[in-house]
Design an enzyme around this catalytic site. Structure first.
Site, PDB file in Angstrom:
ATOM      1  N   ARG A 132     -37.881  49.660  20.030  1.00 50.68           N
ATOM      2  CA  ARG A 132     -38.287  50.860  19.300  1.00 50.68           C
ATOM      3  C   ARG A 132     -37.711  50.773  17.898  1.00 50.68           C
ATOM      4  O   ARG A 132     -36.516  50.560  17.725  1.00 50.68           O
ATOM      5  CB  ARG A 132     -37.774  52.122  20.000  1.00 50.68           C
ATOM      6  CG  ARG A 132     -38.127  53.412  19.250  1.00 50.68           C
ATOM      7  CD  ARG A 132     -37.732  54.645  20.033  1.00 50.68           C
ATOM      8  NE  ARG A 132     -36.293  54.832  20.120  1.00 50.68           N
ATOM      9  CZ  ARG A 132     -35.698  55.749  20.874  1.00 50.68           C
ATOM     10  NH1 ARG A 132     -36.429  56.548  21.632  1.00 50.68           N
ATOM     11  NH2 ARG A 132     -34.391  55.861  20.902  1.00 50.68           N
TER      12      ARG A 132
ATOM     13  N   ASN B 271     -38.533  62.897  27.175  1.00 48.60           N
ATOM     14  CA  ASN B 271     -37.447  63.794  26.744  1.00 48.60           C
ATOM     15  C   ASN B 271     -37.923  64.693  25.607  1.00 48.60           C
ATOM     16  O   ASN B 271     -37.840  65.921  25.678  1.00 48.60           O
ATOM     17  CB  ASN B 271     -36.227  62.987  26.280  1.00 48.60           C
ATOM     18  CG  ASN B 271     -35.634  62.152  27.392  1.00 48.60           C
ATOM     19  OD1 ASN B 271     -35.997  62.300  28.544  1.00 48.60           O
ATOM     20  ND2 ASN B 271     -34.727  61.271  27.048  1.00 48.60           N
ATOM     21  N   ASP B 272     -38.438  64.076  24.539  1.00 51.95           N
ATOM     22  CA  ASP B 272     -38.914  64.862  23.401  1.00 51.95           C
ATOM     23  C   ASP B 272     -40.226  65.565  23.713  1.00 51.95           C
ATOM     24  O   ASP B 272     -40.462  66.687  23.250  1.00 51.95           O
ATOM     25  CB  ASP B 272     -39.071  63.973  22.160  1.00 51.95           C
ATOM     26  CG  ASP B 272     -37.781  63.890  21.350  1.00 51.95           C
ATOM     27  OD1 ASP B 272     -36.986  64.846  21.402  1.00 51.95           O
ATOM     28  OD2 ASP B 272     -37.551  62.871  20.682  1.00 51.95           O
TER      29      ASP B 272
ATOM     30  N   GLU C 241     -44.694  61.305  22.150  1.00 53.89           N
ATOM     31  CA  GLU C 241     -43.619  62.259  22.434  1.00 53.89           C
ATOM     32  C   GLU C 241     -43.825  63.585  21.700  1.00 53.89           C
ATOM     33  O   GLU C 241     -42.923  64.422  21.668  1.00 53.89           O
ATOM     34  CB  GLU C 241     -42.260  61.655  22.071  1.00 53.89           C
ATOM     35  CG  GLU C 241     -42.206  61.006  20.714  1.00 53.89           C
ATOM     36  CD  GLU C 241     -40.972  60.137  20.517  1.00 53.89           C
ATOM     37  OE1 GLU C 241     -39.950  60.358  21.189  1.00 53.89           O
ATOM     38  OE2 GLU C 241     -41.028  59.229  19.660  1.00 53.89           O
TER      39      GLU C 241
ATOM     40  N   ARG D 119     -33.187  50.635  22.083  1.00 50.65           N
ATOM     41  CA  ARG D 119     -32.947  51.663  21.071  1.00 50.65           C
ATOM     42  C   ARG D 119     -32.292  51.030  19.839  1.00 50.65           C
ATOM     43  O   ARG D 119     -31.074  51.006  19.712  1.00 50.65           O
ATOM     44  CB  ARG D 119     -32.054  52.772  21.642  1.00 50.65           C
ATOM     45  CG  ARG D 119     -32.640  53.470  22.878  1.00 50.65           C
ATOM     46  CD  ARG D 119     -31.711  54.581  23.345  1.00 50.65           C
ATOM     47  NE  ARG D 119     -32.206  55.251  24.534  1.00 50.65           N
ATOM     48  CZ  ARG D 119     -31.879  54.915  25.775  1.00 50.65           C
ATOM     49  NH1 ARG D 119     -31.042  53.899  25.995  1.00 50.65           N
ATOM     50  NH2 ARG D 119     -32.371  55.575  26.817  1.00 50.65           N
TER      51      ARG D 119
ATOM     52  N   HIS E 248     -26.332  61.618  24.866  1.00 50.47           N
ATOM     53  CA  HIS E 248     -26.035  60.180  24.827  1.00 50.47           C
ATOM     54  C   HIS E 248     -25.008  59.795  25.888  1.00 50.47           C
ATOM     55  O   HIS E 248     -25.058  58.701  26.443  1.00 50.47           O
ATOM     56  CB  HIS E 248     -25.548  59.795  23.436  1.00 50.47           C
ATOM     57  CG  HIS E 248     -26.598  59.989  22.391  1.00 50.47           C
ATOM     58  ND1 HIS E 248     -27.655  59.133  22.235  1.00 50.47           N
ATOM     59  CD2 HIS E 248     -26.783  60.970  21.486  1.00 50.47           C
ATOM     60  CE1 HIS E 248     -28.435  59.557  21.267  1.00 50.47           C
ATOM     61  NE2 HIS E 248     -27.928  60.674  20.790  1.00 50.47           N
TER      62      HIS E 248
ATOM     63  N   ARG F 245     -33.436  70.408  23.786  1.00 47.33           N
ATOM     64  CA  ARG F 245     -32.884  69.709  24.957  1.00 47.33           C
ATOM     65  C   ARG F 245     -31.393  69.437  24.838  1.00 47.33           C
ATOM     66  O   ARG F 245     -30.756  69.028  25.807  1.00 47.33           O
ATOM     67  CB  ARG F 245     -33.640  68.403  25.203  1.00 47.33           C
ATOM     68  CG  ARG F 245     -33.531  67.346  24.116  1.00 47.33           C
ATOM     69  CD  ARG F 245     -34.474  66.201  24.422  1.00 47.33           C
ATOM     70  NE  ARG F 245     -34.502  65.167  23.410  1.00 47.33           N
ATOM     71  CZ  ARG F 245     -33.822  64.024  23.481  1.00 47.33           C
ATOM     72  NH1 ARG F 245     -33.030  63.810  24.504  1.00 47.33           N
ATOM     73  NH2 ARG F 245     -33.914  63.127  22.530  1.00 47.33           N
TER      74      ARG F 245
END
Length: 539
Positions: free
Chosen positions: A331, A452-453, A429, A295, A188, A463
């Site tokens: 999302r 990313n996922d 994802e 987000r 983050h 990750r």
């Protein structure tokens, strides 16, 4: 001058004083003190200081988040003056002849336990408030500043790592750079740095307990270095590099207002990833065509309780209005894994990345999900909102989502509350979603690939684990083949396909993504103009 190596997650140069954010909690020793009057005086002085901090926080929150959300700081002020609480502290100091810190800590634990044991949910929630004011009082007794992250001057943040809730609390307008001991390129902290267009280093081997606030430091995001007390020569060099960077940024700014079109006429939408209303400023400053990833989980973390429908509606409405017709893709709640909200009481998991998170929480706690959907459908009246659902692995999940959303819209219609149907899509994802993307495409309006996922699950690599970075290859052929498969299956069904993960900002892959037919790239605001330059040069 002390020079320490780290890994750069966003390039750039920053020079200024450091501000150390240490792990929460205060260690308290039990010590006998004969001078009880002196200890009582210390408690009184610490209480006055804590009261002043809370008043400043209230005034700041009043401007930023409104009266309802700021009220918690008034409640904390009143709790600091509670007679039962203060008498308990006084009793331990006078009767047991203990130090002020011990008396405050014991009183805080006792009162928090008392509230937590009550049957009434509202009273149970007060346990967290007691802990908060007790921690603040202990910090004031120790001569520490309150952890409100309200900086009086621009600073370089140094921390072991930052949690999502801490990144929400930071005063972003006064941050020059981030330096963390832990973290990864997808942490983050790294994402926030890229959003804000400021340098950041991770994996810096430094003992933060030995650092002092105010120490002058230089963060070099090009060389991956942190310099403490840099020499005059190095500072002069840094200032010259900062001027050069500013010139490069100025050239990029000339691209504002230009179309995101290749030389052969291929249009690619460049959207921004954001985590809050305040991040919209960065998206608009960098001329984003819209927001490809809002987000929404950051509305839920760092709070004492779930945000209600009206609070969420106000935020989505404001974001939609500020974008003035540009697309806002929200999302839905993606709590779980590394993003936690204590009040949800999620179970501890050995492997949270593969656990109870995202859409799995929404489908098993439908009241939480329905509240968010109601707010979104209502806010859609005021702008161009789309909704996307994370962590999908099956057709059945999408069908369950559609049933819940249909009930929500029916309820709004029955209550005669204005709402609007919106474009709805899913995040791809998981390898499972990739392999059945031909089936999923017929159920939604768009795909957004969360690289990313997807990379994490495809390569079986955590990750968030810095030790695995040498093995973490986002350019892996398997990942790129999966992206191509999703784009092809989406286009066969007549829907658009975007990428909203960090890979979308990788300039080494921009041309390949355009050739694949990717319709949209949603990236950190600071990357938009850099990608625009690349896209406008492609044939």
């Amino acid at each position: 001058m002390e020079q320490i190596a780290g890994k750069a997650v966003y390039k750039g140069i920053a020079l200024g004083p450091i501000r150390v954010i240490k792990d929460g909690g205060c260690q308290v020793r039990r010590e006998r003190r004969k001078d009880t009057e002196a200890e009582l005086a210390r408690v009184k002085a610490a209480g006055e200081k804590a009261h002043e901090e809370l008043q400043r926080l209230y005034e700041k929150a009043l401007k930023e988040v409104g009266e309802n959300n700021a009220a918690v700081f008034l409640v904390h002020q009143m709790m600091l003056e509670d007679q039962d609480y203060l008498e308990s502290i006084e009793n331990i100091i006078c009767n047991e002849q203990m130090n002020a810190e011990y008396a405050v800590a014991v009183t805080g634990d006792n009162f928090a336990d008392m509230f937590a044991a009550m049957e009434d949910e509202y009273m149970q929630a007060r346990a967290a408030d007691v802990k908060d004011i007790t921690d603040r009082l202990l910090r004031c007794l120790g001569g520490q500043d309150g952890e409100d992250y309200d900086f009086s001057e621009p600073v370089i943040i140094v921390a072991r790592d930052l949690s999502p809730s801490e990144t929400v609390a930071l005063d972003k307008s006064r941050i020059l750079a981030f330096v963390t001991v832990e973290g990864s390129v997808t942490s983050h902290t790294a994402i926030l740095a890229r959003t804000m267009n400021i340098p950041a280093l991770i994996g810096v081997n430094i003992d933060i307990d030995l650092l002092k606030d105010g120490t002058e430091a230089l963060v070099d995001g090009f060389k991956g270095e942190l310099l403490l007390n840099p020499s005059e020569e190095r500072k002069i060099q840094a200032r010259a590099e900062m001027e050069k960077e500013a010139e490069t940024l100025a050239l990029l700014m000339t691209l504002k207002g230009k179309e995101d079109v290749t030389l052969s006429g291929r249009k690619v939408n460049l959207y921004a990833n954001i985590g809050s209303i305040s991040d919209l400023v960065y998206a608009l400053e960098n001329d984003a065509a819209g927001v490809g990833l809002f987000r929404s989980e950051f509305l839920y973390i760092g709070k004492k309780e779930l945000p209600d429908e009206e609070e969420q509606f106000a935020i989505y409405k404001q974001a939609a209005q500020n974008l003035a017709g540009r697309k806002l893709i929200v999302r839905t709640l993606d709590i779980g894994a590394d993003k936690q909200a204590e009040y949800l009481k999620l179970p501890a998991e050995e492997n949270p990345a593969l656990g109870y998170r995202a859409i799995r929480i929404c489908l098993t706690r439908p009241e939480i999900f329905k509240t968010q959907l109601r707010a979104l459908y209502r806010a859609a009246v005021y702008g161009n909102i789309s909704i996307m659902y994370p962590m999908i692995i099956s057709v059945e999940e999408v069908q369950a989502i559609r049933e819940i959303s249909a009930r929500v819209k029916a309820e709004l219609a029955a209550e005669q509350i204005p709402y609007r149907d919106v474009e709805e899509g899913i995040m791809i994802e998981t390898p499972a979603a990739v392999m059945i993307s031909d089936e999923l495409a017929g159920l939604v309006n768009f795909f957004s690939i969360g690289t990313n996922d997807l990379t994490q699950y495809t390569l079986a690599l955590d990750r968030q684990n810095a030790e695995l970075e040498p093995f973490f290859n986002p350019h892996h052929k398997a990942v790129l083949k999966m992206i191509r498969m999703v784009v092809e299956n989406g286009h066969k069904a007549g829907i658009w396909v975007g990428i909203c993960g960090e890979l979308g900002a990788d300039p080494l892959l921009t041309e390949e993504f355009v050739k694949m037919g990717v319709d949209e790239l949603s990236v950190a605001p600071s990357e938009i103009l850099r990608l625009r330059r690349i896209i406008r040069q492609l044939r």
